[in-house]
Design a protein around this motif. Sequence first.
Motif, mmCIF file in Angstrom:
data_model
loop_
_atom_site.group_PDB
_atom_site.id
_atom_site.type_symbol
_atom_site.label_atom_id
_atom_site.label_comp_id
_atom_site.label_asym_id
_atom_site.label_seq_id
_atom_site.Cartn_x
_atom_site.Cartn_y
_atom_site.Cartn_z
ATOM 1 N N LEU A 166 0.814 -1.216 0.000
ATOM 2 C CA LEU A 166 0.000 0.000 0.000
ATOM 3 C C LEU A 166 0.847 1.266 0.000
ATOM 4 O O LEU A 166 0.396 2.324 -0.444
ATOM 5 N N ARG A 167 2.058 1.153 0.487
ATOM 6 C CA ARG A 167 2.923 2.339 0.580
ATOM 7 C C ARG A 167 3.944 2.403 -0.562
ATOM 8 O O ARG A 167 4.658 3.407 -0.672
ATOM 9 N N ARG A 168 4.000 1.384 -1.398
ATOM 10 C CA ARG A 168 4.922 1.414 -2.534
ATOM 11 C C ARG A 168 4.251 2.190 -3.670
ATOM 12 O O ARG A 168 3.282 1.716 -4.259
ATOM 13 N N PRO A 169 4.732 3.382 -4.032
ATOM 14 C CA PRO A 169 4.042 4.236 -5.015
ATOM 15 C C PRO A 169 4.256 3.776 -6.454
ATOM 16 O O PRO A 169 5.011 4.375 -7.198
ATOM 17 N N MET A 170 3.568 2.738 -6.848
ATOM 18 C CA MET A 170 3.679 2.235 -8.218
ATOM 19 C C MET A 170 3.161 3.275 -9.208
ATOM 20 O O MET A 170 2.019 3.712 -9.109
ATOM 21 N N GLY A 171 3.997 3.663 -10.148
ATOM 22 C CA GLY A 171 3.572 4.582 -11.193
ATOM 23 C C GLY A 171 3.431 6.032 -10.764
ATOM 24 O O GLY A 171 2.951 6.860 -11.531
ATOM 25 N N GLN A 179 -5.462 4.258 -6.891
ATOM 26 C CA GLN A 179 -5.548 2.850 -6.507
ATOM 27 C C GLN A 179 -6.086 2.694 -5.088
ATOM 28 O O GLN A 179 -6.940 1.843 -4.822
ATOM 29 N N LEU A 180 -5.618 3.507 -4.185
ATOM 30 C CA LEU A 180 -6.094 3.435 -2.801
ATOM 31 C C LEU A 180 -7.576 3.808 -2.706
ATOM 32 O O LEU A 180 -8.342 3.194 -1.952
ATOM 33 N N GLU A 263 -10.926 0.448 6.030
ATOM 34 C CA GLU A 263 -11.164 1.742 5.376
ATOM 35 C C GLU A 263 -10.383 2.855 6.071
ATOM 36 O O GLU A 263 -9.755 3.692 5.403
ATOM 37 N N ALA A 264 -10.387 2.871 7.375
ATOM 38 C CA ALA A 264 -9.650 3.903 8.111
ATOM 39 C C ALA A 264 -8.154 3.797 7.842
ATOM 40 O O ALA A 264 -7.460 4.817 7.712
ATOM 41 N N PHE A 265 -7.647 2.579 7.745
ATOM 42 C CA PHE A 265 -6.218 2.379 7.468
ATOM 43 C C PHE A 265 -5.873 2.914 6.076
ATOM 44 O O PHE A 265 -4.870 3.618 5.890
ATOM 45 N N LEU A 266 -6.722 2.602 5.093
ATOM 46 C CA LEU A 266 -6.476 3.059 3.726
ATOM 47 C C LEU A 266 -6.552 4.581 3.628
ATOM 48 O O LEU A 266 -5.768 5.213 2.913
ATOM 49 N N VAL A 267 -7.501 5.163 4.338
ATOM 50 C CA VAL A 267 -7.626 6.626 4.334
ATOM 51 C C VAL A 267 -6.373 7.260 4.928
ATOM 52 O O VAL A 267 -5.875 8.276 4.420
ATOM 53 N N ARG A 268 -5.846 6.663 5.979
ATOM 54 C CA ARG A 268 -4.631 7.201 6.601
ATOM 55 C C ARG A 268 -3.439 7.124 5.646
ATOM 56 O O ARG A 268 -2.679 8.095 5.516
ATOM 57 N N VAL A 269 -3.284 6.002 4.959
ATOM 58 C CA VAL A 269 -2.193 5.875 3.991
ATOM 59 C C VAL A 269 -2.369 6.880 2.858
ATOM 60 O O VAL A 269 -1.413 7.515 2.411
ATOM 61 N N LEU A 270 -3.597 7.062 2.427
ATOM 62 C CA LEU A 270 -3.905 8.010 1.356
ATOM 63 C C LEU A 270 -3.511 9.429 1.768
ATOM 64 O O LEU A 270 -2.907 10.181 0.970
ATOM 65 N N ARG A 271 -3.793 9.834 2.979
ATOM 66 C CA ARG A 271 -3.466 11.167 3.448
ATOM 67 C C ARG A 271 -1.967 11.380 3.587
ATOM 68 O O ARG A 271 -1.458 12.507 3.499
ATOM 69 N N GLU A 272 -1.237 10.285 3.830
ATOM 70 C CA GLU A 272 0.197 10.389 4.045
ATOM 71 C C GLU A 272 1.009 10.363 2.750
ATOM 72 O O GLU A 272 2.220 10.534 2.774
ATOM 73 N N LEU A 273 0.327 10.154 1.621
ATOM 74 C CA LEU A 273 1.044 10.141 0.335
ATOM 75 C C LEU A 273 1.548 11.545 -0.024
ATOM 76 O O LEU A 273 0.849 12.532 0.206
#
Length: 273
Positions: A166-171, A179-180, A263-273
């Motif tokens: 989830l944290r590897r920024p492919m592309g 994707q997230l 969902e909360a985990f994905l939202v957190r990763v999304l905000r940290e991009l």
Amino acid sequence: MILGARLRRLREESGITGLEAGRRIRASHSKISRLEMGRTGFKPRDVEDLLTLYGVTDASERATLLALARQSNVPGWWHIYHDIVPSWLNVYLGLEQAATVIRAYELQFVPGLLQTEGYARAVLRLGPDAAEERAERRLQLRMERRRVLERGRPPHLWVVIDEAALRRPMGGVALMRAQLEHLIEVSRLPHVTIQVMPFAAGGHPAVGGPVTVLRPPGGDLPDVVYLEQLTGGVYPDKPSEVELYRHMMNRLVVEAEPPTATEAFLVRVLREL
């Protein structure tokens, strides 16, 4: 595979060896083994001869099994991609399209059935054959595969995704954000369960690589384990091996974050991009 399992049961119930069955259809014991494991196609004539050998006289049962034999030889929709689908992948695609439950763990990438077009293109370009035309064909195939989740009676897809994927920024960042967002959307579907294996979990049973366990329809067949490699796929089929991977998947879902936290985990990763 369903037909092969039924023929094996009939053979064992009649006390006939694989060698004897092979002789009846002018083949070897190893061919009987491949037929019973669903690793090769059936000739209706061979099935008829085997049913007679096994003492199956009921007309409706014979008709059903012969219909399965004819159906097993009908190419799947992915046949049009024969130029990019090796034999080992052809087996997997059939299993994936027929499965009632698909369980998977992914360490490096988002699972193929959940990839966006942009993300999938970036992943496929990493392969050993990155020729533009073939890469686009593989992309088309991957997008077609996703339709299994949109049909009337879809399989239950239950995946555990490592936080690293989830944290590897492919592309690039923009593509990864899309994707997230897609993962958040599909995680709300009733037949899709997504869990995250966080870095904080430390070591776990599947650190060796991705694993997929598919449950064929009907309830008569054991789960099928698929291990994808760079240039091929492996299908461990010993009962002890299948049980080992089933146990591993059961441990993973316990050690991963619960589905309600996804969902909360994905939202957190999304905000940290």
